[in-house]
Design a protein around this motif. Structure first.
Motif, PDB file in Angstrom:
ATOM      1  N   VAL A  89       0.921  -1.221  -0.133  1.00  0.00           N
ATOM      2  CA  VAL A  89      -0.167   0.141  -0.067  1.00  0.00           C
ATOM      3  C   VAL A  89       0.947   1.354   0.031  1.00  0.00           C
ATOM      4  O   VAL A  89       1.724   1.506   0.813  1.00  0.00           O
ATOM      5  N   VAL A 114       2.331  17.038   3.182  1.00  0.00           N
ATOM      6  CA  VAL A 114       3.313  15.922   3.557  1.00  0.00           C
ATOM      7  C   VAL A 114       2.510  14.804   4.269  1.00  0.00           C
ATOM      8  O   VAL A 114       2.622  13.791   4.101  1.00  0.00           O
ATOM      9  N   GLN A 116       0.828   5.620  -1.423  1.00  0.00           N
ATOM     10  CA  GLN A 116       0.407   6.877  -1.935  1.00  0.00           C
ATOM     11  C   GLN A 116       1.137   7.136  -3.131  1.00  0.00           C
ATOM     12  O   GLN A 116       0.811   7.031  -4.201  1.00  0.00           O
TER      13      GLN A 116
HETATM   14  O1  M6R Z   1       4.011   7.417  -0.358  1.00  0.00           O
HETATM   15  P1  M6R Z   1       3.568   6.392   0.788  1.00  0.00           P
HETATM   16  O2  M6R Z   1       2.134   6.151   1.000  1.00  0.00           O
HETATM   17  O3  M6R Z   1       4.284   4.902   0.484  1.00  0.00           O
HETATM   18  O4  M6R Z   1       4.304   6.944   1.921  1.00  0.00           O
HETATM   19  C1  M6R Z   1       4.313   6.191   3.119  1.00  0.00           C
HETATM   20  C2  M6R Z   1       4.627   7.359   4.333  1.00  0.00           C
HETATM   21  O5  M6R Z   1       5.822   7.536   4.207  1.00  0.00           O
HETATM   22  C3  M6R Z   1       3.441   8.291   4.535  1.00  0.00           C
HETATM   23  O6  M6R Z   1       2.356   7.596   4.617  1.00  0.00           O
HETATM   24  C4  M6R Z   1       4.071   8.905   5.843  1.00  0.00           C
HETATM   25  O7  M6R Z   1       4.041   8.433   7.003  1.00  0.00           O
HETATM   26  C5  M6R Z   1       3.084  10.228   5.653  1.00  0.00           C
HETATM   27  N1  M6R Z   1       4.095  11.595   6.224  1.00  0.00           N
HETATM   28  C6  M6R Z   1       1.950  10.321   6.768  1.00  0.00           C
HETATM   29  O8  M6R Z   1       1.233  11.412   6.777  1.00  0.00           O
END
Ligand code: M6R
Length: 608
Positions: free
Chosen positions: A345, A397, A347
């Motif tokens: 999973v 972020v 983003q």
């Molecule tokens: O892009 P990704 O979903 O893989 O990123 C994972 C984490 O780096 C991301 O969710 C991070 O914890 C955020 N800053 C949370 O708000």
């Protein structure tokens, strides 16, 4: 994390490079720089802090070269300073780098004993020295790069510029993403397609081990053995349009408010409302009947989405779930089961640890499915099955809308699995689908709590610590609430399973520590209430986040109560996430922190 841009064209390179770097700002950075060639010679401008500092420098001392490379740096080795800012230049070669060179100490030692003088504390500078050493031996740039790359251990995306070569940028990739863009008489290089969007929509991605040679006339690709590769550019659709804040003060609050809409869009691609069924593309490939286990791997907020999904896979599909933070996954001795579905999973689809875990699982014969927001990302391209989330570009972020879209997608996946495995009947499925369809409406009502949360934030802003507690799916949600608060307010916050408080954390409770109690009126409600009253009995300031049913059952005593509409248990985590996001956002506003780009954080963590 670090952003890379390259430009070779007819007009001055600095302006388009600066513009592309602005589009990479969302990744997080602490210094920036550009190098161009003027009359064949390297000229650089570098500045600490935001891009406006580099821009002011360029206004005073413009760069006029028609070829250049630029960089936003997120410090890993060496503090943020002008000297440590990229591009680094040594002996006629300039380089920008995203990633980490793990053997930089050995290389530095070796290069020093061969007479090299170092000007920075960075790992990257060794790359410039290695290539320059090869140039001194009489090699042409492409051969010099090819000879240097095998010396590098770790992850990298690189762009090189060479004195005397006004029509040549060389790029290379191992582990960290890199894209090239095609224009008319101009060519580009960038960390992602978003950086290049105003310049072109014709994009190509480097694969691991690729080297690319970019001139005004075209772009060539070579593999690690130096063999020419055939690659055609692809047209990238609208997803690369740079998001705008509109009337909102920050991207984060805009993205919080987009959730009813983007979660609705995400659900729409997995739900057939008319038949009350879930439609997972590639359902056949998933072969849910044949799998006996699911593993979920992710980082940060995406990991918490996975933790919530674990409850769903177990409850609705009777599937055991193993879950790991990606930075640990590869370093355990996991006995891989051929009947496992490995779910990743993310983003960004570029998180280094998640991506490496995905490749690791794939290499061990696992069936790999990813839930990814950026459709063109490396992770999406590397997965056998991709379930896109339609959150749109997330710039803040702190992840908000990507999280709830991940939850929406994972909920659909768990229901599809439950139906295929005979755990859910058609009626059960239809009831769950009806619950999902209502989510955008519940979310809209949750957002109506914002004025009350704004007032609460004024009382919270002076706190130094905070706790979040919940049971069941509200436990991972408590972890997510705590992460949001600490990320953007810098208030120390921890999430706990409510039942764990008595096993230690209750020692922290006094009148100065706010405790957020996430407790919809479900079957765990009374137990969580008992935990809340244990806190109140010790002068704890509790903020109860519940639904109407919970509010009617709760005995008085909480400091503040936030009441959401009643909703089925499945969808509660998607909706209860919103007040938690708003609490973090409004507390950050009162504290005056940099909401969209909090200190030390990067949007996309492309190094381990
Ligand atoms: O892009 P990704 O979903 O893989 O990123 C994972 C984490 O780096 C991301 O969710 C991070 O914890 C955020 N800053 C949370 O708000």
């Amino acid at each position: 994390m670090c952003g890379i841009v390259g430009f070779v064209g007819r007009g001055p390179a600095a302006a388009p490079i600066l513009d592309a770097l602005r589009r990479l700002e969302y990744r997080g950075y602490d210094s920036a720089g550009i190098a161009t060639l003027e009359h064949g010679l390297l000229t650089r401008r570098r500045a600490v802090g935001k891009l406006k500092n580099l821009e002011s420098m360029l206004n005073c001392e413009p760069l006029v070269g028609r070829i250049g490379i630029g960089h936003t740096r997120w410090a890993t080795h060496g503090r943020p300073s002008e000297d440590n800012a990229h591009p680094h230049a040594v002996g006629g070669v300039a380089v920008v780098h995203n990633g980490i060179i793990e053997n930089h100490r050995e290389l530095r030692k070796e290069l020093k004993s061969a007479g090299a003088c170092f000007a920075t504390d960075t790992d990257t500078e060794v790359i410039a020295h290695l290539v320059s050493q090869q140039l001194k031996k009489g090699r042409v740039p492409i051969d010099a790069v090819r000879a240097a790359l095998p010396r590098l251990e770790g992850a990298f995306a690189l762009a090189f510029l060479f004195e005397g070569y006004e029509n040549l940028i060389i790029g290379a990739r191992k582990g960290s993403p890199l894209a090239v863009g095609y224009g008319r008489g101009e060519m580009y290089l960038g960390s992602d397609a978003i950086a290049l969007a105003p310049l072109t929509d014709m994009i190509n991605y480097l694969d691991d081990g690729d080297v690319t040679v970019i001139t005004r006339q075209g772009i060539a690709f070579f593999n690690a053995q130096g063999e020419r590769l055939r690659r055609s550019p692809a047209k990238i659709a609208g997803a690369t349009v740079l998001a705008q804040k509109g009337e909102h003060r920050h991207f984060m609050v805009k993205e919080i408010h987009e959730q009813p809409s983007v979660v609705g869009q995400t659900l729409a691609q997995y739900i057939d409302v008319a038949s009350g069924t879930i439609k997972i593309p590639n359902d056949a490939e998933l072969g849910f009947r044949d799998i006996n286990r699911v593993s979920i791997t992710a980082c940060g907020t995406a990991f918490y989405a996975g933790l919530i999904a674990r409850y769903w896979f177990e409850r609705y599909a009777g599937l055991p779930v193993e879950i790991d933070v990606a930075s640990e996954f590869r370093y355990r001795n996991i006995p891989f089961d051929p009947g496992n579905l490995a779910v990743f999973v993310s983003q960004s689809g570029e998180t280094a640890d998640t991506l490496a875990s995905l490749e690791f699982a794939k290499a061990r014969g696992q069936r790999v499915l990813s839930v990814v927001n950026v459709a063109s990302s490396t992770m999406a391209r590397a997965s056998q099955i991709v379930l896109p989330t339609l959150a749109g570009p997330e710039v803040g972020v702190a992840s908000t809308k990507a999280f709830t879209c991940q939850l929406a997608t994972l909920a659909c996946l768990a229901i599809a699995a439950g139906r295929a495995r005979g755990v859910l009947s058609a009626d059960d499925e239809a009831a769950l689908v009806r619950a999902l369809v209502e989510v955008p409406g519940y979310m809209t009502r949750a957002l109506e709590l914002e004025p009350k949360i704004g007032q609460l934030a004024r009382k919270l802003a002076s706190s130094r610590n905070a706790l979040f507690i919940g049971r069941g799916t509200n436990y991972p949600l408590a972890l997510e609430g705590a992460l949001k608060l600490k990320e953007i307010t810098y208030i120390h916050a921890e999430g706990y399973a409510a039942g764990e408080l008595k096993h230690g954390p209750i020692a922290l409770i006094d009148k100065d520590i706010p405790v957020f109690v996430i407790a919809p009126g479900d079957m765990m409600f009374e137990k969580t209430m008992s935990n809340m009253h244990e806190l109140i009995a010790r002068e704890g300031r509790t903020i109860l986040i519940t639904d109407r049913k919970g509010a009617s059952l709760a005995s008085p005593g909480s400091w503040v109560t936030l009441v959401l509409p009643d909703m089925p248990a499945l969808v509660a985590p998607l909706v209860f996430a919103l007040p938690l996001q708003l609490i973090a956002y409004h507390t950050a506003l009162v504290r005056g922190t940099d909401v969209d780009q909090p200190r030390n954080l990067a949007k996309s963590v492309t190094v381990e």
